[in-house]
Design a protein around this motif. Sequence first.
Motif, PDB file in Angstrom:
ATOM      1  N   PHE A  69      28.123  27.970  -1.430  1.00  0.00           N
ATOM      2  CA  PHE A  69      26.768  28.744  -1.143  1.00  0.00           C
ATOM      3  C   PHE A  69      26.090  29.574  -2.658  1.00  0.00           C
ATOM      4  CE2 PHE A  69      22.879  32.017  -0.461  1.00  0.00           C
ATOM      5  CZ  PHE A  69      22.233  30.732   0.337  1.00  0.00           C
ATOM      6  N   CYS A  72      25.980  26.634  -5.488  1.00  0.00           N
ATOM      7  CA  CYS A  72      24.163  25.810  -5.593  1.00  0.00           C
ATOM      8  C   CYS A  72      23.381  27.137  -5.507  1.00  0.00           C
ATOM      9  CB  CYS A  72      24.574  25.944  -3.537  1.00  0.00           C
ATOM     10  SG  CYS A  72      25.373  24.076  -2.949  1.00  0.00           S
ATOM     11  N   ALA A  75      23.464  26.339  -9.049  1.00  0.00           N
ATOM     12  CA  ALA A  75      23.100  25.745  -9.373  1.00  0.00           C
ATOM     13  C   ALA A  75      20.874  25.663  -9.781  1.00  0.00           C
ATOM     14  CB  ALA A  75      23.510  24.381  -9.081  1.00  0.00           C
ATOM     15  N   PHE A  76      20.734  25.447  -8.425  1.00  0.00           N
ATOM     16  CA  PHE A  76      19.196  25.819  -8.188  1.00  0.00           C
ATOM     17  C   PHE A  76      18.128  26.869  -8.618  1.00  0.00           C
ATOM     18  CE2 PHE A  76      14.640  27.271  -6.452  1.00  0.00           C
ATOM     19  CZ  PHE A  76      14.743  26.814  -6.043  1.00  0.00           C
ATOM     20  N   VAL A 128      24.283  27.013   3.575  1.00  0.00           N
ATOM     21  CA  VAL A 128      24.812  26.646   2.483  1.00  0.00           C
ATOM     22  C   VAL A 128      24.400  24.927   2.863  1.00  0.00           C
ATOM     23  CG1 VAL A 128      27.451  24.119   2.334  1.00  0.00           C
ATOM     24  CG2 VAL A 128      27.475  26.990   2.365  1.00  0.00           C
ATOM     25  N   MET A 131      21.014  24.131   1.374  1.00  0.00           N
ATOM     26  CA  MET A 131      20.645  24.562   0.426  1.00  0.00           C
ATOM     27  C   MET A 131      20.789  23.110  -0.208  1.00  0.00           C
ATOM     28  SD  MET A 131      20.418  27.156  -1.442  1.00  0.00           S
ATOM     29  CE  MET A 131      21.542  25.429  -2.505  1.00  0.00           C
ATOM     30  N   GLY A 132      21.364  22.058   0.474  1.00  0.00           N
ATOM     31  CA  GLY A 132      21.782  20.721   0.283  1.00  0.00           C
ATOM     32  C   GLY A 132      20.282  20.280   0.007  1.00  0.00           C
ATOM     33  N   LEU A 135      18.826  21.974  -3.318  1.00  0.00           N
ATOM     34  CA  LEU A 135      19.217  21.406  -4.834  1.00  0.00           C
ATOM     35  C   LEU A 135      18.285  19.892  -4.617  1.00  0.00           C
ATOM     36  CD1 LEU A 135      22.923  21.839  -4.317  1.00  0.00           C
ATOM     37  CD2 LEU A 135      20.639  23.123  -6.059  1.00  0.00           C
ATOM     38  N   SER A 152      24.772  16.748  -2.392  1.00  0.00           N
ATOM     39  CA  SER A 152      23.280  17.406  -1.073  1.00  0.00           C
ATOM     40  C   SER A 152      23.683  16.657   0.025  1.00  0.00           C
ATOM     41  CB  SER A 152      22.044  17.454  -1.576  1.00  0.00           C
ATOM     42  OG  SER A 152      22.059  17.955  -3.508  1.00  0.00           O
ATOM     43  N   LEU A 155      26.919  18.644   0.928  1.00  0.00           N
ATOM     44  CA  LEU A 155      26.674  20.032   2.139  1.00  0.00           C
ATOM     45  C   LEU A 155      26.215  19.927   3.096  1.00  0.00           C
ATOM     46  CD1 LEU A 155      25.163  21.575  -1.240  1.00  0.00           C
ATOM     47  CD2 LEU A 155      27.323  21.914  -1.046  1.00  0.00           C
ATOM     48  N   VAL A 197      31.103  17.571  -2.427  1.00  0.00           N
ATOM     49  CA  VAL A 197      30.253  18.853  -3.124  1.00  0.00           C
ATOM     50  C   VAL A 197      32.107  19.415  -4.299  1.00  0.00           C
ATOM     51  CG1 VAL A 197      29.549  19.679  -0.672  1.00  0.00           C
ATOM     52  CG2 VAL A 197      32.346  20.442  -0.830  1.00  0.00           C
ATOM     53  N   LEU A 200      30.097  19.383  -7.567  1.00  0.00           N
ATOM     54  CA  LEU A 200      28.712  19.884  -7.400  1.00  0.00           C
ATOM     55  C   LEU A 200      28.974  20.427  -9.298  1.00  0.00           C
ATOM     56  CD1 LEU A 200      26.121  21.723  -7.101  1.00  0.00           C
ATOM     57  CD2 LEU A 200      28.149  23.347  -6.396  1.00  0.00           C
TER      58      LEU A 200
END
Length: 213
Positions: A69, A72, A75-76, A128, A131-132, A135, A152, A155, A197, A200
Amino acid sequence: MSAWVFKRFKDQQLRFIALLGSGAFMLCIAGDVINFNLPQHYYRYSTLIKHDYLVDSILFFAPGYSLLFIACVLAFNIKRRVSLIKSALFFVVVLVLSSASLSSMYLEGVGDTILAMTGVYSLVITAVGLMGLVLVVAYGGINAPKSIVWVSLGLFLAALADAIIGAFWIYGNQGQGFYPQVRYVNWFVYISSQSLVIHLAKVVAVIQNRNNA
């Protein structure tokens, strides 16, 4: 994937995402071992839940997916800054969804240990899965790169795999579980999610490098 990212990129944030992903993957492998139930333990936390060894695996899956998480979120953050209001809204949605999911599975007399651990884990895995969607939106929505869409999806499948465990393996069939059929379904979904995942860090690094070129 950590070695791939470290070999090609010096960006510390990308490397940290890679390390978090690797750490998450290793913790989940430890959880997988517990889920095999090699000692053949049953009914240790409750006389109602037969396959309560699955609760032990939460001790590895919860921190593992927490690391994922965080990866992610980073990454966001590469694409968009995380605002306080949107973060609060995200966690409200997570709380509502996880509470609704747990209440739909709950069995009277399940015991405080199982309820507490599955409740906390429900929050983690719901975050989690959500978050898919986040993203995909952050990386362009319907125009998001296919690689991000695939990650995604992974996720989302991770959340689905654990929903299957909760509904049909831990709480299902009045605590007896629909075993072993549910194990086969769960492993197919779970392995599919892990296969996606794990990419990622690589996906984010390639997209970032392409944007900077």
